[in-house]
Design a protein around this motif. Structure first.
Motif, PDB file in Angstrom:
ATOM      1  N   VAL A 185       5.894  -0.529  -4.263  1.00  0.00           N
ATOM      2  CA  VAL A 185       5.234  -1.280  -3.343  1.00  0.00           C
ATOM      3  C   VAL A 185       3.902  -1.806  -4.159  1.00  0.00           C
ATOM      4  CG1 VAL A 185       4.129  -1.513  -1.242  1.00  0.00           C
ATOM      5  CG2 VAL A 185       6.245  -0.523  -1.483  1.00  0.00           C
ATOM      6  N   ARG A 186       3.062  -1.129  -4.752  1.00  0.00           N
ATOM      7  CA  ARG A 186       2.045  -1.768  -5.426  1.00  0.00           C
ATOM      8  C   ARG A 186       2.304  -2.569  -6.480  1.00  0.00           C
ATOM      9  NH1 ARG A 186      -0.915  -1.202  -9.875  1.00  0.00           N
ATOM     10  NH2 ARG A 186       0.848   0.183 -11.113  1.00  0.00           N
ATOM     11  N   LEU A 187       3.253  -2.409  -7.304  1.00  0.00           N
ATOM     12  CA  LEU A 187       3.701  -3.383  -8.245  1.00  0.00           C
ATOM     13  C   LEU A 187       4.089  -4.538  -7.608  1.00  0.00           C
ATOM     14  CD1 LEU A 187       5.607  -1.117 -10.732  1.00  0.00           C
ATOM     15  CD2 LEU A 187       3.464  -2.071 -11.323  1.00  0.00           C
ATOM     16  N   GLY A 188       4.982  -4.486  -6.697  1.00  0.00           N
ATOM     17  CA  GLY A 188       5.196  -5.865  -5.985  1.00  0.00           C
ATOM     18  C   GLY A 188       4.354  -6.511  -5.533  1.00  0.00           C
ATOM     19  N   ARG A 189       3.297  -6.004  -4.847  1.00  0.00           N
ATOM     20  CA  ARG A 189       2.064  -6.776  -4.197  1.00  0.00           C
ATOM     21  C   ARG A 189       1.290  -7.168  -5.122  1.00  0.00           C
ATOM     22  NH1 ARG A 189      -0.392  -4.112   0.699  1.00  0.00           N
ATOM     23  NH2 ARG A 189       0.501  -5.563   1.829  1.00  0.00           N
ATOM     24  N   GLU A 190       1.008  -6.555  -6.268  1.00  0.00           N
ATOM     25  CA  GLU A 190       0.251  -6.783  -7.546  1.00  0.00           C
ATOM     26  C   GLU A 190       0.839  -7.999  -8.146  1.00  0.00           C
ATOM     27  OE1 GLU A 190      -0.948  -3.939 -10.103  1.00  0.00           O
ATOM     28  OE2 GLU A 190      -2.134  -2.815  -8.909  1.00  0.00           O
ATOM     29  N   SER A 191       2.144  -8.205  -8.131  1.00  0.00           N
ATOM     30  CA  SER A 191       2.849  -9.389  -8.672  1.00  0.00           C
ATOM     31  C   SER A 191       2.949 -10.708  -8.128  1.00  0.00           C
ATOM     32  CB  SER A 191       4.335  -8.755  -9.273  1.00  0.00           C
ATOM     33  OG  SER A 191       5.116  -9.158  -7.929  1.00  0.00           O
ATOM     34  N   GLY A 192       2.515 -10.420  -6.534  1.00  0.00           N
ATOM     35  CA  GLY A 192       2.318 -11.580  -5.780  1.00  0.00           C
ATOM     36  C   GLY A 192       3.401 -12.029  -5.228  1.00  0.00           C
ATOM     37  N   ALA A 193       4.381 -11.038  -5.100  1.00  0.00           N
ATOM     38  CA  ALA A 193       5.812 -11.078  -4.306  1.00  0.00           C
ATOM     39  C   ALA A 193       5.379 -11.249  -2.772  1.00  0.00           C
ATOM     40  CB  ALA A 193       6.569  -9.955  -4.674  1.00  0.00           C
ATOM     41  N   SER A 194       6.114 -11.988  -2.145  1.00  0.00           N
ATOM     42  CA  SER A 194       5.654 -12.059  -0.751  1.00  0.00           C
ATOM     43  C   SER A 194       6.726 -11.297  -0.038  1.00  0.00           C
ATOM     44  CB  SER A 194       5.932 -13.736  -0.397  1.00  0.00           C
ATOM     45  OG  SER A 194       7.477 -13.864  -0.491  1.00  0.00           O
ATOM     46  N   ARG A 195       7.947 -10.810  -0.440  1.00  0.00           N
ATOM     47  CA  ARG A 195       8.836  -9.952   0.114  1.00  0.00           C
ATOM     48  C   ARG A 195       9.464  -8.928  -0.842  1.00  0.00           C
ATOM     49  NH1 ARG A 195      12.074 -10.747   4.702  1.00  0.00           N
ATOM     50  NH2 ARG A 195      14.127 -10.155   4.739  1.00  0.00           N
ATOM     51  N   MET A 196       9.668  -7.828  -0.360  1.00  0.00           N
ATOM     52  CA  MET A 196      10.194  -6.840  -0.989  1.00  0.00           C
ATOM     53  C   MET A 196      11.705  -6.619  -0.270  1.00  0.00           C
ATOM     54  SD  MET A 196       7.574  -4.267  -2.581  1.00  0.00           S
ATOM     55  CE  MET A 196       8.697  -3.648  -3.756  1.00  0.00           C
ATOM     56  N   SER A 197      12.728  -6.040  -0.862  1.00  0.00           N
ATOM     57  CA  SER A 197      13.747  -5.630  -0.080  1.00  0.00           C
ATOM     58  C   SER A 197      14.751  -4.391  -1.029  1.00  0.00           C
ATOM     59  CB  SER A 197      14.847  -6.834   0.055  1.00  0.00           C
ATOM     60  OG  SER A 197      15.272  -7.437  -1.097  1.00  0.00           O
ATOM     61  N   LEU A 198      15.559  -3.829  -0.293  1.00  0.00           N
ATOM     62  CA  LEU A 198      16.261  -2.962  -0.760  1.00  0.00           C
ATOM     63  C   LEU A 198      17.621  -2.874   0.073  1.00  0.00           C
ATOM     64  CD1 LEU A 198      15.886  -0.096   1.197  1.00  0.00           C
ATOM     65  CD2 LEU A 198      13.719  -0.118   0.094  1.00  0.00           C
ATOM     66  N   ASN A 199      18.655  -2.070  -0.611  1.00  0.00           N
ATOM     67  CA  ASN A 199      19.695  -1.680   0.234  1.00  0.00           C
ATOM     68  C   ASN A 199      19.784  -0.207   0.129  1.00  0.00           C
ATOM     69  OD1 ASN A 199      21.682  -4.000   0.931  1.00  0.00           O
ATOM     70  ND2 ASN A 199      21.095  -4.486  -1.013  1.00  0.00           N
ATOM     71  N   VAL A 200      20.330   0.324   1.357  1.00  0.00           N
ATOM     72  CA  VAL A 200      20.163   1.895   1.635  1.00  0.00           C
ATOM     73  C   VAL A 200      21.645   2.148   2.154  1.00  0.00           C
ATOM     74  CG1 VAL A 200      19.095   1.872   3.458  1.00  0.00           C
ATOM     75  CG2 VAL A 200      19.155   4.125   2.383  1.00  0.00           C
ATOM     76  N   ARG A 201      22.153   3.290   1.910  1.00  0.00           N
ATOM     77  CA  ARG A 201      23.517   3.640   2.837  1.00  0.00           C
ATOM     78  C   ARG A 201      23.001   3.974   4.191  1.00  0.00           C
ATOM     79  NH1 ARG A 201      28.158   5.587   0.413  1.00  0.00           N
ATOM     80  NH2 ARG A 201      28.226   5.551  -1.847  1.00  0.00           N
ATOM     81  N   VAL A 202      23.865   3.553   5.227  1.00  0.00           N
ATOM     82  CA  VAL A 202      23.579   3.695   6.571  1.00  0.00           C
ATOM     83  C   VAL A 202      23.491   4.931   7.160  1.00  0.00           C
ATOM     84  CG1 VAL A 202      24.761   1.300   7.127  1.00  0.00           C
ATOM     85  CG2 VAL A 202      25.976   3.506   7.304  1.00  0.00           C
ATOM     86  N   ASP A 203      24.117   5.958   6.364  1.00  0.00           N
ATOM     87  CA  ASP A 203      23.965   7.361   6.972  1.00  0.00           C
ATOM     88  C   ASP A 203      22.873   8.296   6.094  1.00  0.00           C
ATOM     89  OD1 ASP A 203      25.211   7.475   4.137  1.00  0.00           O
ATOM     90  OD2 ASP A 203      26.613   8.822   4.810  1.00  0.00           O
ATOM     91  N   ASN A 204      22.111   7.429   5.138  1.00  0.00           N
ATOM     92  CA  ASN A 204      20.969   8.299   4.435  1.00  0.00           C
ATOM     93  C   ASN A 204      19.651   8.113   5.378  1.00  0.00           C
ATOM     94  OD1 ASN A 204      18.993   9.127   2.595  1.00  0.00           O
ATOM     95  ND2 ASN A 204      19.866   8.037   0.898  1.00  0.00           N
ATOM     96  N   CYS A 205      19.536   8.813   6.313  1.00  0.00           N
ATOM     97  CA  CYS A 205      18.723   8.994   7.376  1.00  0.00           C
ATOM     98  C   CYS A 205      17.156   9.122   6.631  1.00  0.00           C
ATOM     99  CB  CYS A 205      18.815   9.780   8.385  1.00  0.00           C
ATOM    100  SG  CYS A 205      20.301   9.618   9.397  1.00  0.00           S
ATOM    101  N   ALA A 206      17.164  10.037   5.608  1.00  0.00           N
ATOM    102  CA  ALA A 206      15.811  10.732   4.895  1.00  0.00           C
ATOM    103  C   ALA A 206      15.476   9.311   4.194  1.00  0.00           C
ATOM    104  CB  ALA A 206      16.095  11.738   3.987  1.00  0.00           C
TER     105      ALA A 206
END
Length: 177
Positions: free
Chosen positions: A107-128
Protein backbone atom coordinates in the motif's frame (compact mmCIF):
# COMPACT_ATOMS: atom_id res chain seq x y z
CA UNK A 1 17.20 -2.94 -2.73
CA UNK A 2 14.67 -1.43 -0.32
CA UNK A 3 14.40 -2.96 3.13
CA UNK A 4 11.56 -2.55 5.61
CA UNK A 5 11.99 -4.11 9.00
CA UNK A 6 9.26 -5.19 11.35
CA UNK A 7 8.67 -7.45 14.31
CA UNK A 8 5.94 -10.02 14.42
CA UNK A 9 4.86 -12.54 17.01
CA UNK A 10 5.59 -16.20 16.55
CA UNK A 11 3.75 -17.86 19.38
CA UNK A 12 5.88 -17.01 22.45
CA UNK A 13 8.59 -14.79 20.93
CA UNK A 14 9.08 -12.02 18.38
CA UNK A 15 10.62 -12.50 14.95
CA UNK A 16 12.56 -9.88 13.05
CA UNK A 17 11.17 -9.75 9.52
CA UNK A 18 12.66 -7.87 6.58
CA UNK A 19 10.41 -7.04 3.62
CA UNK A 20 12.78 -6.74 0.67
CA UNK A 21 12.95 -7.06 -3.08
CA UNK A 22 13.54 -10.59 -4.31
CA UNK A 23 16.60 -11.06 -6.50
CA UNK A 24 16.63 -12.85 -9.86
CA UNK A 25 18.86 -15.51 -8.29
CA UNK A 26 16.05 -16.27 -5.80
CA UNK A 27 13.42 -17.14 -8.41
CA UNK A 28 13.69 -20.89 -7.71
CA UNK A 29 13.26 -20.29 -3.97
CA UNK A 30 10.25 -18.09 -4.67
CA UNK A 31 8.75 -20.75 -6.96
CA UNK A 32 9.12 -23.43 -4.27
CA UNK A 33 7.49 -21.08 -1.75
CA UNK A 34 4.72 -20.30 -4.24
CA UNK A 35 4.02 -24.00 -4.74
CA UNK A 36 3.79 -24.62 -0.99
CA UNK A 37 1.47 -21.65 -0.48
CA UNK A 38 -0.77 -21.82 -3.54
CA UNK A 39 -0.61 -25.43 -4.72
CA UNK A 40 -2.17 -25.80 -8.18
CA UNK A 41 -2.62 -22.02 -8.48
CA UNK A 42 1.14 -21.43 -8.08
CA UNK A 43 3.15 -19.48 -10.62
CA UNK A 44 6.06 -21.29 -12.21
CA UNK A 45 9.66 -20.13 -12.01
CA UNK A 46 9.51 -18.45 -15.45
CA UNK A 47 6.59 -16.22 -14.42
CA UNK A 48 8.25 -15.36 -11.12
CA UNK A 49 11.57 -14.59 -12.85
CA UNK A 50 9.77 -12.29 -15.29
CA UNK A 51 8.02 -10.45 -12.42
CA UNK A 52 11.26 -10.02 -10.47
CA UNK A 53 13.06 -8.28 -13.35
CA UNK A 54 10.13 -6.42 -14.97
CA UNK A 55 10.15 -2.68 -14.18
CA UNK A 56 6.34 -2.65 -13.88
CA UNK A 57 6.37 -5.13 -10.99
CA UNK A 58 7.75 -5.22 -7.46
CA UNK A 59 8.30 -8.77 -6.19
CA UNK A 60 9.00 -8.66 -2.45
CA UNK A 61 9.99 -11.34 0.02
CA UNK A 62 9.49 -11.55 3.76
CA UNK A 63 12.79 -12.75 5.18
CA UNK A 64 13.51 -13.78 8.75
CA UNK A 65 16.73 -12.65 10.41
CA UNK A 66 18.33 -15.98 9.44
CA UNK A 67 17.53 -15.25 5.77
CA UNK A 68 14.69 -17.76 5.42
CA UNK A 69 11.99 -16.46 3.05
CA UNK A 70 8.60 -17.19 4.65
CA UNK A 71 6.33 -15.14 2.41
CA UNK A 72 6.22 -13.04 -0.71
CA UNK A 73 4.05 -10.56 -2.53
CA UNK A 74 3.94 -8.96 -5.93
CA UNK A 75 2.64 -5.55 -6.93
CA UNK A 76 1.99 -4.62 -10.57
CA UNK A 77 1.44 -1.16 -12.00
CA UNK A 78 -1.48 -1.18 -14.40
CA UNK A 79 -3.39 1.52 -16.24
CA UNK A 80 -5.95 1.89 -13.45
CA UNK A 81 -3.35 2.06 -10.66
CA UNK A 82 -1.71 -0.84 -8.85
CA UNK A 83 -2.75 -4.43 -8.54
CA UNK A 84 -1.62 -6.80 -5.83
CA UNK A 85 -1.17 -9.93 -7.91
CA UNK A 86 0.28 -12.19 -5.21
CA UNK A 87 0.48 -12.33 -1.44
CA UNK A 88 1.26 -15.49 0.48
CA UNK A 89 2.84 -16.70 3.70
CA UNK A 90 4.00 -20.21 4.56
CA UNK A 91 1.36 -22.02 6.64
CA UNK A 92 3.60 -22.23 9.75
CA UNK A 93 3.97 -18.44 9.75
CA UNK A 94 0.38 -17.38 9.05
CA UNK A 95 -1.56 -15.20 11.48
CA UNK A 96 1.67 -13.82 12.94
CA UNK A 97 1.60 -10.42 11.19
CA UNK A 98 3.85 -11.14 8.20
CA UNK A 99 1.05 -10.71 5.66
CA UNK A 100 0.14 -7.41 7.36
CA UNK A 101 3.74 -6.17 7.03
CA UNK A 102 3.75 -7.06 3.32
CA UNK A 103 0.35 -5.40 2.77
CA UNK A 104 1.53 -2.25 4.48
CA UNK A 105 4.58 -2.14 2.22
CA UNK A 106 2.54 -2.67 -0.95
CA UNK A 107 0.00 0.00 0.00
CA UNK A 108 2.89 2.37 0.79
CA UNK A 109 4.52 1.66 -2.58
CA UNK A 110 1.23 2.13 -4.41
CA UNK A 111 0.50 5.43 -2.71
CA UNK A 112 4.06 6.71 -3.20
CA UNK A 113 3.84 5.92 -6.91
CA UNK A 114 0.77 8.15 -7.20
CA UNK A 115 -1.66 5.33 -7.94
CA UNK A 116 -5.24 6.47 -7.46
CA UNK A 117 -6.53 2.94 -6.95
CA UNK A 118 -5.28 -0.46 -5.84
CA UNK A 119 -6.99 -3.78 -6.45
CA UNK A 120 -6.59 -7.51 -5.86
CA UNK A 121 -8.41 -10.81 -6.22
CA UNK A 122 -8.99 -13.21 -3.35
CA UNK A 123 -10.75 -16.56 -3.07
CA UNK A 124 -14.29 -16.05 -1.81
CA UNK A 125 -13.70 -18.54 1.02
CA UNK A 126 -10.40 -17.03 2.23
CA UNK A 127 -11.89 -15.20 5.22
CA UNK A 128 -8.55 -14.45 6.91
CA UNK A 129 -7.20 -12.73 3.80
CA UNK A 130 -10.46 -10.86 3.19
CA UNK A 131 -10.36 -9.57 6.78
CA UNK A 132 -6.74 -8.48 6.33
CA UNK A 133 -7.54 -6.60 3.12
CA UNK A 134 -10.59 -4.95 4.70
CA UNK A 135 -8.41 -3.76 7.59
CA UNK A 136 -6.48 -1.73 5.01
CA UNK A 137 -9.66 -0.23 3.56
CA UNK A 138 -10.15 -2.60 0.61
CA UNK A 139 -13.79 -3.25 -0.25
CA UNK A 140 -15.38 -5.97 -2.35
CA UNK A 141 -16.10 -4.46 -5.76
CA UNK A 142 -17.40 -7.55 -7.55
CA UNK A 143 -17.42 -11.34 -7.65
CA UNK A 144 -15.51 -12.90 -10.54
CA UNK A 145 -16.80 -16.36 -11.37
CA UNK A 146 -14.50 -19.22 -12.35
CA UNK A 147 -11.40 -17.14 -11.59
CA UNK A 148 -9.13 -19.90 -10.28
CA UNK A 149 -7.89 -23.07 -11.99
CA UNK A 150 -10.25 -25.19 -9.85
CA UNK A 151 -13.25 -23.12 -10.96
CA UNK A 152 -13.64 -21.21 -7.69
CA UNK A 153 -14.74 -17.60 -7.76
CA UNK A 154 -12.80 -14.62 -6.47
CA UNK A 155 -13.76 -11.33 -4.94
CA UNK A 156 -12.28 -8.37 -6.74
CA UNK A 157 -11.39 -5.95 -3.94
CA UNK A 158 -10.40 -2.32 -4.40
CA UNK A 159 -8.93 0.54 -2.42
CA UNK A 160 -9.07 4.20 -3.35
CA UNK A 161 -5.61 5.52 -2.56
CA UNK A 162 -7.19 8.88 -1.85
CA UNK A 163 -8.99 7.32 1.12
CA UNK A 164 -7.52 7.90 4.55
CA UNK A 165 -5.95 4.67 5.70
CA UNK A 166 -3.59 6.41 8.09
CA UNK A 167 -6.05 5.65 10.86
CA UNK A 168 -5.77 1.90 10.21
CA UNK A 169 -3.88 0.29 13.06
CA UNK A 170 -0.86 -1.22 11.37
CA UNK A 171 1.77 -2.00 13.96
CA UNK A 172 5.33 -3.17 13.48
CA UNK A 173 4.82 -5.49 16.40
CA UNK A 174 1.91 -7.86 16.67
CA UNK A 175 1.34 -9.12 20.18
CA UNK A 176 1.24 -12.86 20.84
CA UNK A 177 -2.21 -14.43 20.85
Amino acid sequence: MNLRLGRVSKREHLLEVCIREMLPTEANKAAALESTIFGSDAWDVEVISACIVHPGFRFLGAALDDGKIVGHCCLAWVESGCEIVALGVLPAYRRDGIGRLMMREMVRLGRESGASRMSLNVRVDNCAAIDLYRSFGFEIAETVGDYYEDGESSYRMALSCASDIESVAVEDQVHPR
